[in-house]
Motif scaffolding. Structure first.
Motif, PDB file in Angstrom:
ATOM      1  N   PHE A  74      28.031  33.773  34.263  1.00 45.33           N
ATOM      2  CA  PHE A  74      28.951  33.953  33.144  1.00 45.33           C
ATOM      3  C   PHE A  74      28.292  33.499  31.848  1.00 45.33           C
ATOM      4  CE2 PHE A  74      29.718  30.136  35.578  1.00 45.33           C
ATOM      5  CZ  PHE A  74      29.643  29.122  34.637  1.00 45.33           C
TER       6      PHE A  74
ATOM      7  N   ALA B 236      36.174  34.827  38.994  1.00 44.28           N
ATOM      8  CA  ALA B 236      35.483  36.028  38.540  1.00 44.28           C
ATOM      9  C   ALA B 236      36.474  37.011  37.910  1.00 44.28           C
ATOM     10  CB  ALA B 236      34.760  36.682  39.708  1.00 44.28           C
ATOM     11  N   LYS B 237      37.678  37.078  38.450  1.00 47.32           N
ATOM     12  CA  LYS B 237      38.693  37.978  37.891  1.00 47.32           C
ATOM     13  C   LYS B 237      39.069  37.564  36.477  1.00 47.32           C
ATOM     14  CE  LYS B 237      42.835  37.489  39.393  1.00 47.32           C
ATOM     15  NZ  LYS B 237      44.037  37.533  40.265  1.00 47.32           N
TER      16      LYS B 237
ATOM     17  N   LEU C 257      32.199  37.399  32.209  1.00 50.54           N
ATOM     18  CA  LEU C 257      31.465  37.580  33.460  1.00 50.54           C
ATOM     19  C   LEU C 257      30.268  38.496  33.236  1.00 50.54           C
ATOM     20  CD1 LEU C 257      31.495  36.936  36.530  1.00 50.54           C
ATOM     21  CD2 LEU C 257      32.678  39.130  36.843  1.00 50.54           C
TER      22      LEU C 257
ATOM     23  N   LYS D  50      27.989  39.104  39.519  1.00 49.82           N
ATOM     24  CA  LYS D  50      28.666  38.530  40.673  1.00 49.82           C
ATOM     25  C   LYS D  50      28.032  39.128  41.919  1.00 49.82           C
ATOM     26  CE  LYS D  50      33.199  38.404  42.968  1.00 49.82           C
ATOM     27  NZ  LYS D  50      32.782  39.249  44.137  1.00 49.82           N
TER      28      LYS D  50
ATOM     29  N   ARG E 155      36.154  38.090  34.019  1.00 49.88           N
ATOM     30  CA  ARG E 155      35.996  39.502  33.659  1.00 49.88           C
ATOM     31  C   ARG E 155      37.036  39.909  32.612  1.00 49.88           C
ATOM     32  NH1 ARG E 155      35.979  41.220  38.348  1.00 49.88           N
ATOM     33  NH2 ARG E 155      33.739  41.580  38.671  1.00 49.88           N
ATOM     34  N   LYS E 156      38.230  39.382  32.716  1.00 49.64           N
ATOM     35  CA  LYS E 156      39.286  39.737  31.763  1.00 49.64           C
ATOM     36  C   LYS E 156      39.033  39.176  30.371  1.00 49.64           C
ATOM     37  CE  LYS E 156      43.221  40.710  34.753  1.00 49.64           C
ATOM     38  NZ  LYS E 156      44.663  40.481  34.984  1.00 49.64           N
TER      39      LYS E 156
ATOM     40  N   ASP F 293      36.078  38.744  29.194  1.00 47.28           N
ATOM     41  CA  ASP F 293      34.757  39.266  28.810  1.00 47.28           C
ATOM     42  C   ASP F 293      33.686  38.167  28.825  1.00 47.28           C
ATOM     43  OD1 ASP F 293      32.947  41.215  28.082  1.00 47.28           O
ATOM     44  OD2 ASP F 293      33.237  40.876  25.932  1.00 47.28           O
TER      45      ASP F 293
END
Length: 355
Positions: free
Chosen positions: A234, A211-212, A220, A223, A215-216, A218
């Motif tokens: 995602f 998830a990290k 995600l 959650k 998210r980085k 773009d």
């Protein structure tokens, strides 16, 4: 004319009523006596009036006497009386009413539906996969069924968004991936995007690292936890598949045997250059390195010109501008998985290779 008269003294006297001397003597007395005698006589019955007969009417007949009972002894107590062997009278030209060949419904029992099979209990036992009708959302839309990883379809709710999800054909060893039916809204602009969801085969599996990285880069969309399972949602792609399922397979399959390994590897390496460029783009833009570039984590369009990287669970934060330090490792890993590993695209024997 004579008359015998009995007096008080019981003497009998015969009188001659025709003589002139008797007429005057007994005129009054005899009339009185005659009246007394007349009164002593019994009264004559009155004559019945004559009844005129009815014209052309037959004489009245007596009703038929009831049939005599058969000379049978009276029935014994608790013994049913046998009916005479005479059929009951039937109505003229009226067919007998037939009862339907169905038993009468029990009280408070629902009427069976016409031509509908009786409901059956699901054939499920502990540890057995539930039937299809036990999976997914209930048809009435008022409630949902419990989430189960054994179901092909389920319902997922995260952040107030509810969507049906369906398992994809290819699954990993510890995680389960679903296609989100209807897409998922982008939290930044609420635009519906093609999406996939992932959870663990056991409730304790988390996806914090993936998830990290998602998210980085773009990718995600959501959650959270649903029905005691951890989920990530995602971005996904449509109309993309593995390299050997694209139009490129028409060139690849004739040379994928063991006798043409070199020719096959040359074709695959041309496609891997496009994959390596995509990996470098993420390092240059986000500083994130995808370290698991195997055929199952790269999706292609039908023309096999635009690869998409998926499954960022093993990604690393290497920093922007440091691609040169990792290029050799990425190339080696990508070539081995596509050319030598269990998912290789070249060097198959025709006996073991699926057509």
């Amino acid at each position: 004319m004579t008359e015998r008269d009995i007096g008080i003294d019981q003497d009998v006297e015969v009188r001659n009523w025709a003589s002139e001397d008797m007429v005057a003597r007994y005129n009054v007395e005899d009339r009185y006596r005659a009246a007394v005698l007349e009164a002593r006589k019994p009264p004559k019955p009155a004559a019945r009036p004559a009844i005129a007969p009815r014209p052309n009417s037959p004489p009245a007949t007596r009703p038929n006497a009831p049939a005599s009972r058969p000379n049978t002894p009276p029935p014994r107590p608790n013994t049913p009386v046998s009916r005479p062997d005479t059929p009951p009278p039937s109505k003229p030209n009226t067919p007998p009413v037939q009862r339907p060949n169905t038993p009468a419904p029990r009280p408070n029992a629902p009427a069976p539906r016409p031509n509908a099979p009786p409901p059956q209990r699901p054939n499920t036992q502990p540890g057995q996969k539930p039937a299809a009708d036990q999976c997914g959302a209930k048809s009435n839309g008022k409630s949902k069924r419990a989430f189960s990883t054994t179901c092909q379809t389920n319902s997922l709710t995260l952040g107030g968004v509810t969507r049906p999800i369906t398992k994809v054909p290819d699954q990993g060893s510890s995680a389960i991936t679903y296609k989100v039916d209807g897409g998922w809204p982008d939290p930044t602009n609420q635009q519906v995007e093609t999406a996939y969801a992932k959870t663990g085969k056991t409730p304790d599996l988390t996806f914090e690292d993936e998830a990290k990285w998602l998210r980085k880069v773009d990718q995600l969309l959501a959650k959270g936890t649903y029905e005691e399972h951890n989920f990530i949602v995602f971005r996904g792609v449509t109309d993309k598949s593995r390299l050997d399922a694209t139009n490129f397979a028409e060139q690849l399959y004739p040379v994928s045997g063991q006798d043409k390994v070199a020719e096959c590897e040359a074709l695959v390496k041309e496609k891997l250059e496009l994959v390596i460029r995509k990996v470098r783009a993420y390092v240059d833009q986000f500083g994130i390195l995808h370290t698991d570039v195997h055929p199952g984590n790269v999706l292609w369009d039908m023309a096999a010109t635009d690869p998409t990287l998926i499954d960022w669970g093993r990604a690393k934060d290497v920093g922007k501008g440091r691609w040169s330090e990792h290029e050799a490792d990425v190339r080696e890993q990508a070539e081995f998985s596509h050319l030598k590993g269990g998912e290789r695209l070249c060097g198959w024997s025709y006996e073991s290779r699926d057509p």
